[in-house]
Design a protein around this motif. Structure first.
Motif, PDB file in Angstrom:
ATOM      1  N   LEU A   1      51.781  39.898  51.583  1.00  0.00           N
ATOM      2  CA  LEU A   1      51.623  39.025  50.422  1.00  0.00           C
ATOM      3  C   LEU A   1      50.224  39.207  49.858  1.00  0.00           C
ATOM      4  CD1 LEU A   1      52.685  36.539  48.685  1.00  0.00           C
ATOM      5  CD2 LEU A   1      51.552  35.090  50.390  1.00  0.00           C
ATOM      6  N   ILE A   2      50.130  39.211  48.530  1.00  0.00           N
ATOM      7  CA  ILE A   2      48.839  39.202  47.843  1.00  0.00           C
ATOM      8  C   ILE A   2      48.734  37.864  47.121  1.00  0.00           C
ATOM      9  CG2 ILE A   2      47.396  40.246  46.039  1.00  0.00           C
ATOM     10  CD1 ILE A   2      48.981  42.881  46.490  1.00  0.00           C
ATOM     11  N   VAL A   3      47.599  37.198  47.269  1.00  0.00           N
ATOM     12  CA  VAL A   3      47.354  35.936  46.564  1.00  0.00           C
ATOM     13  C   VAL A   3      46.120  36.135  45.700  1.00  0.00           C
ATOM     14  CG1 VAL A   3      46.902  33.466  46.778  1.00  0.00           C
ATOM     15  CG2 VAL A   3      48.285  34.626  48.518  1.00  0.00           C
ATOM     16  N   LEU A   4      46.222  35.808  44.410  1.00  0.00           N
ATOM     17  CA  LEU A   4      45.074  35.898  43.518  1.00  0.00           C
ATOM     18  C   LEU A   4      45.210  34.882  42.403  1.00  0.00           C
ATOM     19  CD1 LEU A   4      45.306  38.990  41.170  1.00  0.00           C
ATOM     20  CD2 LEU A   4      47.227  38.191  42.503  1.00  0.00           C
TER      21      LEU A   4
ATOM     22  N   ALA B   1      42.647  37.784  47.056  1.00  0.00           N
ATOM     23  CA  ALA B   1      41.622  38.323  46.162  1.00  0.00           C
ATOM     24  C   ALA B   1      40.899  37.169  45.483  1.00  0.00           C
ATOM     25  CB  ALA B   1      42.252  39.247  45.122  1.00  0.00           C
ATOM     26  N   LEU B   2      39.590  37.103  45.697  1.00  0.00           N
ATOM     27  CA  LEU B   2      38.779  36.018  45.149  1.00  0.00           C
ATOM     28  C   LEU B   2      37.714  36.590  44.232  1.00  0.00           C
ATOM     29  CD1 LEU B   2      38.304  34.065  48.498  1.00  0.00           C
ATOM     30  CD2 LEU B   2      39.899  33.513  46.658  1.00  0.00           C
TER      31      LEU B   2
ATOM     32  N   ALA C   1      49.000  35.313  62.265  1.00  0.00           N
ATOM     33  CA  ALA C   1      48.738  35.830  60.913  1.00  0.00           C
ATOM     34  C   ALA C   1      47.275  36.235  60.755  1.00  0.00           C
ATOM     35  CB  ALA C   1      49.098  34.780  59.872  1.00  0.00           C
ATOM     36  N   THR C   2      47.051  37.178  59.849  1.00  0.00           N
ATOM     37  CA  THR C   2      45.697  37.596  59.500  1.00  0.00           C
ATOM     38  C   THR C   2      45.553  37.495  57.985  1.00  0.00           C
ATOM     39  OG1 THR C   2      45.586  39.145  61.342  1.00  0.00           O
ATOM     40  CG2 THR C   2      44.019  39.487  59.550  1.00  0.00           C
ATOM     41  N   ILE C   3      44.466  36.896  57.561  1.00  0.00           N
ATOM     42  CA  ILE C   3      44.163  36.802  56.134  1.00  0.00           C
ATOM     43  C   ILE C   3      42.958  37.684  55.851  1.00  0.00           C
ATOM     44  CG2 ILE C   3      43.370  35.294  54.284  1.00  0.00           C
ATOM     45  CD1 ILE C   3      44.967  33.049  55.555  1.00  0.00           C
ATOM     46  N   VAL C   4      43.102  38.543  54.855  1.00  0.00           N
ATOM     47  CA  VAL C   4      42.002  39.397  54.418  1.00  0.00           C
ATOM     48  C   VAL C   4      41.476  38.823  53.108  1.00  0.00           C
ATOM     49  CG1 VAL C   4      41.297  41.715  53.738  1.00  0.00           C
ATOM     50  CG2 VAL C   4      43.082  41.423  55.482  1.00  0.00           C
ATOM     51  N   LEU C   5      40.257  38.300  53.149  1.00  0.00           N
ATOM     52  CA  LEU C   5      39.610  37.782  51.945  1.00  0.00           C
ATOM     53  C   LEU C   5      38.859  38.929  51.296  1.00  0.00           C
ATOM     54  CD1 LEU C   5      38.105  34.446  53.335  1.00  0.00           C
ATOM     55  CD2 LEU C   5      40.258  34.760  52.099  1.00  0.00           C
ATOM     56  N   CYS C   6      39.148  39.183  50.014  1.00  0.00           N
ATOM     57  CA  CYS C   6      38.470  40.294  49.357  1.00  0.00           C
ATOM     58  C   CYS C   6      37.858  39.864  48.033  1.00  0.00           C
ATOM     59  CB  CYS C   6      39.407  41.483  49.165  1.00  0.00           C
ATOM     60  SG  CYS C   6      40.585  41.317  47.820  1.00  0.00           S
TER      61      CYS C   6
END
Length: 140
Positions: A104-107, A8-9, A31-36
């Motif tokens: 995983l959620i990264v923010l 989350a950006l 792996a897949t990264i979802v940029l939101c």
């Protein structure tokens, strides 16, 4: 270990730091990264007269956000997707994590303290509390 990561950006300088932290995670090639990015609904949009055509004042903002996410996407060493949504940041981050089955959620954390934290709330704290997967909170 992490096959799907939701990152989350926002439009702050902290997004660069969040991406740098994501790049340090040992990612599998699959792996897949979802940029939101979540655009908060402003009250003015809610008060738009129903009988007039809606002209979205945030269309330019949407394009700017999309280009920024695409620039981050180019840095990633694996597959990635983009999500730009409107709504409450906490609710939308949790919703997107569930939709994408994130491991995983990264923010980032705005680092609010005291009265500002009480009045504005802490998105990162609420996401940590409500998420069904691990959450990495990046502080400057």
């Amino acid at each position: 270990m992490f096959d799907r990561i939701l990152v989350a950006l926002d439009s702050s300088e902290q997004s660069d730091y969040v991406i740098q932290c994501v790049l340090q995670i040992k990612l599998q090639p699959s792996a897949t990264i979802v940029l939101c990015h979540v655009i908060e609904l402003s009250e003015s949009n809610l008060e738009q007269p129903a009988d007039l055509p809606f002209v979205d004042p945030e269309l330019g903002q949407f394009r700017h956000i999309e280009k920024a996410l695409q620039a981050y996407q180019a840095e990633l060493p694996c597959q990635s997707e983009l999500e730009i949504v409107t709504g409450d940041p906490t609710e939308e981050i949790i919703r997107l994590a569930n939709i994408h089955h994130a491991d995983l959620i990264v923010l980032g954390s705005r680092g609010l303290t005291g009265v500002n934290r009480i009045l504005k709330g802490s998105v990162s704290s609420q996401v940590v509390s409500d998420a069904s997967c691990p959450v990495l909170v990046v502080k400057l």
